[in-house]
Design an enzyme around this catalytic site. Structure first.
Site, mmCIF file in Angstrom:
data_model
loop_
_atom_site.group_PDB
_atom_site.id
_atom_site.type_symbol
_atom_site.label_atom_id
_atom_site.label_comp_id
_atom_site.label_asym_id
_atom_site.label_seq_id
_atom_site.Cartn_x
_atom_site.Cartn_y
_atom_site.Cartn_z
ATOM 1 N N GLU A 1 15.899 50.793 16.130
ATOM 2 C CA GLU A 1 15.863 51.665 17.307
ATOM 3 C C GLU A 1 15.309 53.006 16.861
ATOM 4 O O GLU A 1 15.157 53.252 15.667
ATOM 5 C CB GLU A 1 17.270 51.849 17.903
ATOM 6 C CG GLU A 1 18.214 52.555 16.945
ATOM 7 C CD GLU A 1 19.612 52.767 17.486
ATOM 8 O OE1 GLU A 1 19.797 52.833 18.714
ATOM 9 O OE2 GLU A 1 20.544 52.906 16.665
ATOM 10 N N TYR B 1 30.633 60.862 20.779
ATOM 11 C CA TYR B 1 30.078 61.564 21.928
ATOM 12 C C TYR B 1 29.418 60.607 22.896
ATOM 13 O O TYR B 1 29.203 59.429 22.581
ATOM 14 C CB TYR B 1 29.072 62.631 21.475
ATOM 15 C CG TYR B 1 27.705 62.110 21.064
ATOM 16 C CD1 TYR B 1 27.514 61.457 19.850
ATOM 17 C CD2 TYR B 1 26.610 62.278 21.895
ATOM 18 C CE1 TYR B 1 26.249 60.992 19.476
ATOM 19 C CE2 TYR B 1 25.335 61.822 21.525
ATOM 20 C CZ TYR B 1 25.173 61.178 20.316
ATOM 21 O OH TYR B 1 23.938 60.713 19.960
ATOM 22 N N ARG C 1 31.916 52.874 26.791
ATOM 23 C CA ARG C 1 31.376 52.935 25.426
ATOM 24 C C ARG C 1 32.104 53.998 24.601
ATOM 25 O O ARG C 1 32.332 53.833 23.400
ATOM 26 C CB ARG C 1 29.872 53.204 25.456
ATOM 27 C CG ARG C 1 29.230 53.080 24.086
ATOM 28 C CD ARG C 1 27.720 53.157 24.128
ATOM 29 N NE ARG C 1 27.249 54.442 24.629
ATOM 30 C CZ ARG C 1 25.967 54.730 24.870
ATOM 31 N NH1 ARG C 1 25.024 53.820 24.670
ATOM 32 N NH2 ARG C 1 25.623 55.913 25.319
ATOM 33 N N LYS D 1 28.941 55.499 18.622
ATOM 34 C CA LYS D 1 28.196 56.712 18.992
ATOM 35 C C LYS D 1 28.880 57.913 18.334
ATOM 36 O O LYS D 1 29.592 58.697 18.977
ATOM 37 C CB LYS D 1 28.093 56.861 20.514
ATOM 38 C CG LYS D 1 26.917 57.771 20.919
ATOM 39 C CD LYS D 1 26.462 57.499 22.327
ATOM 40 C CE LYS D 1 25.439 58.494 22.832
ATOM 41 N NZ LYS D 1 24.191 58.558 22.086
ATOM 42 N N HIS E 1 40.121 64.958 3.397
ATOM 43 C CA HIS E 1 39.406 63.823 3.990
ATOM 44 C C HIS E 1 40.321 62.976 4.875
ATOM 45 O O HIS E 1 39.954 62.597 5.987
ATOM 46 C CB HIS E 1 38.745 62.967 2.905
ATOM 47 C CG HIS E 1 37.523 63.627 2.328
ATOM 48 N ND1 HIS E 1 37.579 64.832 1.666
ATOM 49 C CD2 HIS E 1 36.218 63.271 2.337
ATOM 50 C CE1 HIS E 1 36.360 65.187 1.299
ATOM 51 N NE2 HIS E 1 35.516 64.255 1.695
ATOM 52 N N ARG F 1 41.268 71.261 5.870
ATOM 53 C CA ARG F 1 40.252 70.324 5.362
ATOM 54 C C ARG F 1 40.786 69.430 4.244
ATOM 55 O O ARG F 1 41.129 69.896 3.155
ATOM 56 C CB ARG F 1 39.023 71.093 4.856
ATOM 57 C CG ARG F 1 37.900 70.141 4.472
ATOM 58 C CD ARG F 1 36.686 70.839 3.889
ATOM 59 N NE ARG F 1 35.638 69.865 3.598
ATOM 60 C CZ ARG F 1 35.610 69.082 2.519
ATOM 61 N NH1 ARG F 1 36.580 69.159 1.612
ATOM 62 N NH2 ARG F 1 34.627 68.228 2.348
HETATM 63 N N1 PDD Z 1 21.010 59.259 22.617
HETATM 64 N N2 PDD Z 1 19.997 54.887 20.305
HETATM 65 C C1 PDD Z 1 20.388 56.069 19.815
HETATM 66 C C2 PDD Z 1 20.483 56.257 18.339
HETATM 67 C C3 PDD Z 1 20.714 57.122 20.698
HETATM 68 O O1 PDD Z 1 21.124 58.298 20.216
HETATM 69 C C4 PDD Z 1 20.595 56.906 22.100
HETATM 70 C C5 PDD Z 1 20.914 57.973 23.096
HETATM 71 C C6 PDD Z 1 20.164 55.652 22.550
HETATM 72 C C7 PDD Z 1 20.045 55.345 24.022
HETATM 73 O O2 PDD Z 1 21.322 55.222 24.600
HETATM 74 P P1 PDD Z 1 21.574 55.486 26.153
HETATM 75 O O3 PDD Z 1 20.616 54.653 26.892
HETATM 76 O O4 PDD Z 1 22.990 55.063 26.352
HETATM 77 O O5 PDD Z 1 21.358 56.966 26.394
HETATM 78 C C8 PDD Z 1 19.886 54.673 21.630
HETATM 79 C C9 PDD Z 1 21.427 60.355 23.438
HETATM 80 C C10 PDD Z 1 20.636 60.517 24.689
HETATM 81 C C11 PDD Z 1 21.488 61.611 22.584
HETATM 82 O O6 PDD Z 1 21.932 61.475 21.449
HETATM 83 O O7 PDD Z 1 21.137 62.691 23.042
#
Ligand code: PDD
Length: 275
Positions: free
Chosen positions: A180, A33, A52, A147, A102, A100
């Protein structure tokens, strides 16, 4: 103003959008996402978000159903159609629909859904007063650069932070290295220098993070991307967290430790001016 979704190649009111019970996003969190926002009604750093998205897809051997430029056009059309003053665009691609199991069939077709909602407004005092965060053990996998929609550790720890009256939870490795937050990157300010963990497999390389590093460098603010210890966090002059939805929020408390006498610092304020 209606919230809308793009699903099965067309726009629909959000509440009418449904997915198959056999969608692998639903069954396995097998998907990726992006969350992007508009600024002055225009998508902000959309190319970076789409690039990304492609990287996440490549890492999971997931073929995008459309080209990035086609997805970009749909996003622009959706923003106009929804008509919010400022929008938050959630883009999700799952591996697709299959019974379903894996492993997945070779000919599976990935599914794109996009939702268009108003950009959430944060209370101005979150910025002017700063926020508190807690530290939590890093319990995630070793590909946090992807992501992925599989976010259980993030969800559990965000919930813990909110239950503690805090904005965020910061993942810290067994060796005491900060990573983070559950939905945001972290910056330390020390001696007028910005320190932030490097963009490796332990963190998501935030679009906001990269934007701040780029803008700070233009303004001759020294930036260092390096592994930072929990001690460096504790000794910070200032701290702030960043993401597409919050831009930047100053952190004035980590667990029980007060940072910068409990006030947002001058460099955090200056960097907020980048947005
Ligand atoms: N999340 N680290 C994580 C784990 C995140 O989920 C996000 C953003 C960031 C910051 O990334 P960016 O600057 O590209 O938004 C860092 C989004 C906003 C969310 O999951 O809603």
């Amino acid at each position: 103003m209606p919230e809308i979704a793009y699903i099965n190649n067309s726009f629909t009111p959000l509440e009418d959008a449904t997915v198959s019970i056999n969608d692998r996003g639903y069954l396995f969190a097998d998907g990726i996402y992006e969350v992007a926002i508009t600024r002055n009604r225009k998508p902000f750093l959309l190319k970076e978000h789409l690039d990304r998205l492609q990287k996440s897809a490549d890492a999971l051997l997931l073929e995008l159903p459309l080209s990035l430029s086609e997805i970009g056009e749909i996003i622009k059309a959706g923003i106009n159609q929804a008509g919010f003053t400022e929008s938050m665009v959630y883009i999700q691609i799952t591996r697709g629909v299959a019974p379903r199991r894996h492993n997945y069939p070779a000919d599976i077709k990935s599914k794109l859904t996009i939702t268009f909602r108003a950009r959430p407004e944060y209370a101005p005092n979150l910025f002017s007063q700063g926020v508190a965060i807690i530290t939590v053990p890093e319990i995630r996998w070793s590909r946090c650069d992807i992501k992925s929609i599989a976010l259980l550790p993030n969800i559990m720890m965000k919930q813990k932070a909110v239950a503690a009256g805090c904005q965020e939870a910061l993942f810290v490795s067994k060796g005491g290295i900060i990573r983070e937050c559950t939905t945001a990157n972290i910056f330390i300010v020390k001696n007028q220098t910005l320190l932030t963990p490097p963009a490796n497999q332990h963190i998501l390389n935030g679009i906001t993070r990269s934007y701040i590093l780029q803008q700070a460098t233009i303004l001759n603010i020294k930036c260092i991307e390096k592994e930072c210890s929990i001690d460096e966090l504790h000794q910070a002059d200032e701290l702030f967290i960043t993401s597409s939805t919050i831009d930047l929020l100053p952190v004035i408390k980590v667990d029980n430790l007060v940072i910068n006498n409990g006030k947002p610092g001058p460099l955090s304020q200056k960097i907020k001016g980048f947005f």
